[in-house]
Scaffold this motif. Structure first.
Motif, PDB file in Angstrom:
ATOM      1  N   ASP A 198       5.743   0.609  -1.500  1.00 12.01           N
ATOM      2  CA  ASP A 198       4.756  -0.327  -2.032  1.00 12.01           C
ATOM      3  C   ASP A 198       5.371  -1.135  -3.165  1.00 12.01           C
ATOM      4  OD1 ASP A 198       4.777   1.225  -4.333  1.00 12.01           O
ATOM      5  OD2 ASP A 198       2.997   2.364  -3.777  1.00 12.01           O
TER       6      ASP A 198
ATOM      7  N   LEU B 126       5.324   4.817   1.074  1.00  8.57           N
ATOM      8  CA  LEU B 126       4.186   4.833   1.982  1.00  8.57           C
ATOM      9  C   LEU B 126       4.553   5.487   3.306  1.00  8.57           C
ATOM     10  CD1 LEU B 126       1.280   3.847   2.699  1.00  8.57           C
ATOM     11  CD2 LEU B 126       2.338   1.705   3.469  1.00  8.57           C
TER      12      LEU B 126
ATOM     13  N   ALA C  19      -4.759   1.137  -1.301  1.00  9.73           N
ATOM     14  CA  ALA C  19      -3.350   0.732  -1.384  1.00  9.73           C
ATOM     15  C   ALA C  19      -3.157  -0.336  -2.456  1.00  9.73           C
ATOM     16  CB  ALA C  19      -2.884   0.200  -0.036  1.00  9.73           C
TER      17      ALA C  19
ATOM     18  N   TYR D 252       5.246  -5.280   0.297  1.00 10.98           N
ATOM     19  CA  TYR D 252       5.754  -3.990   0.761  1.00 10.98           C
ATOM     20  C   TYR D 252       7.117  -4.207   1.445  1.00 10.98           C
ATOM     21  CZ  TYR D 252       1.382  -1.510  -0.169  1.00 10.98           C
ATOM     22  OH  TYR D 252       0.303  -0.923  -0.781  1.00 10.98           O
TER      23      TYR D 252
END
Length: 814
Positions: free
Chosen positions: A419, A425, A448, A453
């Protein structure tokens, strides 16, 4: 001894033994101590006493000049020397000089009145540089074999210089610069020349190299610098070829640099697999140099050696994991800056060249192991943006680039998704298919983090990565749309922009305030057929319909603006007349884009835009050749295509104009009156022919090319009484038997321009590459390269152009 003499001696002794009697004595201890030593030296009659004084001075000199062993010792020494000078100087050199140029070095200094310079010629340059831990720097950490420690008398001389400098600095602090200059003028010391020859008595220290290697020496008087950042050029004059060590001395301070005078230069090419090539040439003529001795060093040890061939080339392979051979006289310092790099030296009698290569040039030989970090990957997701609780699908393709081409990566790949705060993740090891592909999926958590990302694929130490976004957004309550009746409108006609705003539940946005702006930009289009054919003109095309509402042109100019209010249907019409093209528009059409800003009753602002193309006619034309380079007398086959603006082929009448293009060098002036050189395009029409395309919009024309140069093929479409210039092609005409026409010039005179005869080749074909050169009688190094030098050769060009034939091998693909 008379009474008078006794009284004078007692008076002097009283002053010496009671320094506190003078209010300034505590500020000037070295001044009075130096004077006392001189007085005693004159008055002591017996030799034994004189020896005692010298012995005491020698002991003090050794104590003062002994180098400190740590920071504490340095501080102690500084504390004992309150008049330690703040003077400093350094020498630098940044290039190699030819024998026809005047060699020079740069001197940075402060608080220095004069410096003694000595220039030595190094007998064995290769051996000299092997001894240095860092070939870029010489200083206290370097210990060449001829560097000697100061002798006792030399140390004593240093100490005497130190005392003299202390007195001089004190006197300077009491007398202004203006007064000192007037005194020097009265004493006749302000001579014009800043240099004086050195006598034997001026050599206070043992020279760095053997005295018989000394070629010149002098004392340079230095002016006071106004700015500490200023520096002074020290000319060495024209020299015979060789490596020269320049030594600068002032009291106990020294500085060194190296000046290389050589008419030989070299080009280095390397590959990560350890291939190395050296090309040695003459600096003045460019001719290749044969039988040049080449050495490659790693950590001051030889890893490759040999001689250049008749073409001036030497090629070698740095063996993977090979232990370098120790050479005589080489320094052995594993922690030196140069220990991680390579040094390449080339020598031919007195001609010498040196360069350094960082280890990354041989990346696959770090620590003797093959480096597989040359991973190439393409990783992508099913969408660029996701919301929390969405599922992300990703795929990847991996390849390794070797000297033989691309290789498929097999086995497994470690995939990590992080992330924006580098939190993990996803992390899994995925299998690679036979084609080197992998895929997977991951759920974005409800809470989230928003932002970018990263997807990282790792095989061994090699990585490939990609990105996607996670964003939490709120849809706008209404949308703004801008439309036009037609995508293409001819100049002189009127059209209309319609601004419309609707809520997402279907109702129009009424009585909203509107601000709009109309922008203009050049439009470059391709219409049908092979897209690459239209790009031969060096222009990136765009589709006729543009990029929809989100399209933004390049180099936009605002041509209109206005305000209004949406009616009961949520619309506002803006009429617009397409203006005629200006003189600077050339043969390009224009795109007009309206950008609208709509603000409803809740003061929420939404934007929208729409565009159309203003055309000069209804037909567009292109001309191109199957080849880009022809020889004089060849027949060039010109392909012509015509269509409407939507890409539909149409028949048309047009004229092909063949224009010789040159660039003339002219002088212009800036606003302050200073001149500068620039190039202006010159066109000369050679011939013209009429052509008619078929109903399929196609035609061909055979043209016999004339003399060497650059030829442009222009299309002029005859459309309803208008003559509209369309697309154009080009042809380079070469002749191996003679130079280009004397009037020929291209815009970048200081470089080599390479023009291949086609845009792509297949295995077994031969590429004919026209080389345009900035000078005639040039010696060329021609290489074919991928990750390494695949082929190399040396060519001689008599004129300012040469045709280079390159056989296309299977290993060149893709």
């Amino acid at each position: 001894m008379s009474a008078t003499d006794r009284r004078r001696r007692a008076a002097h002794a009283g002053k010496t033994n009671s320094p506190s009697s003078d209010p300034s004595a505590t500020k000037r201890p070295f001044f009075f101590w130096s004077r006392w030593v001189q007085f005693r030296g004159r008055r002591v009659a017996r030799p034994a006493a004189y020896v005692v004084v010298l012995a005491g001075l020698a002991m003090l000199a050794f104590a003062a000049l002994r180098p400190p062993t740590d920071a504490g010792a340095q501080n102690a020494t500084a504390a004992q020397m309150p008049f330690a000078p703040k003077a400093f100087f350094s020498l630098t050199s940044n290039r190699t000089y030819g024998t026809s140029a005047s060699a020079r070095v740069w001197l940075n200094y402060q608080g220095i009145e004069d410096i003694d310079f000595r220039v030595y010629k190094v007998r064995d340059p290769a051996k000299f540089f092997r001894q240095l831990n860092d070939p870029h720097q010489m200083g206290e950490n370097e210990k060449p074999e001829n560097l000697q420690k100061p002798a006792a008398l030399e140390t004593l001389a240093q100490f005497k210089d130190y005392l003299y400098d202390s007195v001089r600095d004190y006197v300077r602090s009491q007398i202004s610069t203006r007064v000192r200059r007037e005194m020097n003028h009265k004493l006749g010391r302000d001579v014009d020349s800043s240099r004086r020859p050195l006598n034997v008595s001026d050599y206070a220290r043992v020279p760095l190299l053997n005295p018989d290697q000394l070629v010149t020496s002098w004392r340079e008087r230095l002016p006071e610098l106004e700015d500490e950042s200023d520096r002074r050029v020290i000319p060495l004059g024209k020299r015979e070829p060789g490596v020269y060590l320049v030594e600068a001395v002032n009291g106990g301070m020294r500085a060194y640099t190296v000046a290389i005078v050589s008419d030989m230069v070299m080009v280095n090419k390397t590959s990560p697999e350890g291939d190395a090539m050296v090309y040695a040439v003459n600096r003045r003529t460019g001719a290749p140099q044969a039988n040049v001795n080449v050495e490659m060093l790693k950590k001051n040890q030889i890893v490759g050696t040999g001689q250049t061939d008749g073409n001036g080339m030497f090629r070698t392979q740095v063996a993977k994991g090979a232990r370098p051979a120790k050479v005589e006289g080489a320094a052995d310092d594993e922690d030196s800056e140069s220990s991680s790099g390579y040094i390449v030296m080339a020598s031919d009698r007195d001609q010498f060249a040196i360069s350094d290569l960082d280890s990354f040039y041989f990346s696959q030989f770090a620590n003797g192991e093959e480096d597989d970090n040359n991973l190439t990957g393409y990783i992508y997701t099913d969408r660029p943006v996701y919301r929390p609780e969405h599922k992300v699908y990703f795929r990847g393709i991996l390849r390794r680039l070797k000297s033989s081409g691309y290789q498929v990566v097999n086995g497994k790949v470690n995939v990590t998704i992080t992330d924006p705060d580098d939190g993990k993740l996803y992390q899994h090891e995925l299998p690679l298919s036979e084609r080197g592909t992998f895929s997977g999926e991951v759920d974005v958590p409800a809470k989230a983090k928003l932002g970018t990302y990263t997807i990282n694929a790792q095989v061994g130490d090699a990585n490939s990565s990609s990105y996607f976004e996670v964003d939490e957004y709120k849809k706008p309550e209404y949308k703004v749309k801008v439309t036009t009746p037609k995508d293409y409108v001819q100049v002189g006609e009127k059209t209309r922009f319609t601004i419309e705003a609707k809520y997402f539940f279907g109702a129009p946005v009424t009585k909203a305030d509107v601000k709009y702006y109309i922008y203009r930009s050049s439009y470059y289009g391709y219409w049908w057929g092979d897209e690459d054919d239209s790009k031969q003109f060096g222009i990136e095309g765009e589709s006729p319909e543009g990029e929809g509402d989100d399209y933004y042109g390049y180099g936009e100019d605002q041509v209109a603006e206005g305000e209004g209010t949406l009616d009961a249907q949520g619309r506002l019409n803006v009429d617009f007349a397409v203006p005629e093209p200006g003189q600077d528009d050339g043969r390009w059409d224009s795109r007009y884009r309206l950008e609208a800003q709509v603000t409803d009753s809740s003061r929420r602002e939404i934007q929208g835009s729409g565009s159309f193309v203003g055309t000069r006619g209804e037909i567009v034309a292109d001309a191109f050749t199957s080849r880009y380079v022809y020889f004089e007398g060849d027949t060039a086959k010109i392909q012509v295509r015509t269509s409407d603006y939507h890409g539909k082929p149409v028949a048309a009448n047009l004229t092909l104009k063949f224009v010789d293009v040159t660039w003339e060098k002219v002088k212009k002036k800036y606003s302050d009156g200073t001149e500068y050189d620039t190039y202006e395009r010159r066109e000369r029409e050679i011939s013209a022919s009429d052509v008619t395309t078929s109903d399929h919009g196609e035609a061909s024309f055979d043209y016999k090319v004339g003399g060497p140069g650059y030829l442009e093929v222009k299309t002029i479409v005859h459309d309803k009484g208008k003559n509209i210039e369309g697309g154009s092609g080009y042809v380079w005409v070469a002749n191996n038997s003679k130079d280009f026409a004397s009037s020929y010039a291209y815009q970048d005179y200081g470089s080599i321009t390479l023009i291949p005869d086609k845009k792509s080749y297949q295995t077994g074909e031969t590429a004919h590459v026209l080389a345009l050169l900035p000078t005639d009688n040039a010696h060329l190094l021609v290489t074919t390269e991928l990750r390494s030098v695949l082929t190399s050769r040396q060519l001689n060009a008599t004129g300012k152009s040469v045709m280079i034939d390159v056989p296309i091998e299977a290993r060149y693909a893709p």
